[in-house]
Design a protein around this motif. Structure first.
Motif, PDB file in Angstrom:
ATOM      1  N   ARG A  41       0.840  -1.201   0.000  1.00 17.71           N
ATOM      2  CA  ARG A  41       0.000   0.000   0.000  1.00 17.71           C
ATOM      3  C   ARG A  41       0.874   1.250   0.000  1.00 17.71           C
ATOM      4  N   ALA A  42       1.948   1.252   0.787  1.00 22.77           N
ATOM      5  CA  ALA A  42       2.852   2.399   0.818  1.00 22.77           C
ATOM      6  C   ALA A  42       3.492   2.622  -0.547  1.00 22.77           C
ATOM      7  N   ARG A  43       3.864   1.522  -1.229  1.00 19.70           N
ATOM      8  CA  ARG A  43       4.440   1.662  -2.581  1.00 19.70           C
ATOM      9  C   ARG A  43       3.420   2.255  -3.539  1.00 19.70           C
ATOM     10  N   ARG A  44       2.186   1.758  -3.477  1.00 17.06           N
ATOM     11  CA  ARG A  44       1.135   2.287  -4.361  1.00 17.06           C
ATOM     12  C   ARG A  44       0.903   3.771  -4.120  1.00 17.06           C
ATOM     13  N   GLU A  45       0.998   4.191  -2.884  1.00 15.24           N
ATOM     14  CA  GLU A  45       0.749   5.587  -2.525  1.00 15.24           C
ATOM     15  C   GLU A  45       2.000   6.444  -2.644  1.00 15.24           C
ATOM     16  N   GLY A  46       3.115   5.828  -3.086  1.00 13.80           N
ATOM     17  CA  GLY A  46       4.356   6.570  -3.268  1.00 13.80           C
ATOM     18  C   GLY A  46       5.021   6.970  -1.964  1.00 13.80           C
ATOM     19  N   ARG A  47       4.772   6.220  -0.902  1.00 15.44           N
ATOM     20  CA  ARG A  47       5.345   6.544   0.410  1.00 15.44           C
ATOM     21  C   ARG A  47       6.445   5.569   0.791  1.00 15.44           C
ATOM     22  N   VAL A  48       7.266   5.181  -0.176  1.00 15.25           N
ATOM     23  CA  VAL A  48       8.345   4.232   0.086  1.00 15.25           C
ATOM     24  C   VAL A  48       9.671   4.961  -0.053  1.00 15.25           C
ATOM     25  N   ASP A  49      10.584   4.696   0.870  1.00 17.25           N
ATOM     26  CA  ASP A  49      11.929   5.260   0.817  1.00 17.25           C
ATOM     27  C   ASP A  49      12.568   4.861  -0.510  1.00 17.25           C
TER      28      ASP A  49
END
Length: 83
Positions: A41-49
């Motif tokens: 979900r974080a990757r989909r939302e662009g919230r990944v380091d």
């Protein structure tokens, strides 16, 4: 579980591993699935380091290849409390 302050809300890796090890294997699998879900979900939302590979979730990679210290000897509870 309520926390008294923000520092208590952050569980260290050792605490997390100890807690996970105490769970039955089916519950450990649920935790890993949930962590993978959160990472996706974080990757989909662009919230990944940017330094984190999108192909391997960090928690999964850690448990597949845990850090090992050859000369490590765990202390008993009594030994740790004596220090």
């Amino acid at each position: 579980m309520p926390f008294d302050n923000a520092t208590e809300a952050h569980m260290g890796y050792a605490d997390l591993i100890r807690t996970l090890q105490a769970l039955p294997q089916d519950k450990q699998a649920e935790v890993f699935d949930f962590v993978d879900f959160l990472a996706a979900r974080a990757r989909r939302e662009g919230r990944v380091d940017a330094t984190t590979s999108a192909d391997v979730q960090p928690i999964t990679a850690f448990f597949q290849r845990p850090f090992r210290v050859e000369s490590f000897q765990p202390l008993s509870r009594d030994e740790a409390n004596a220090r």
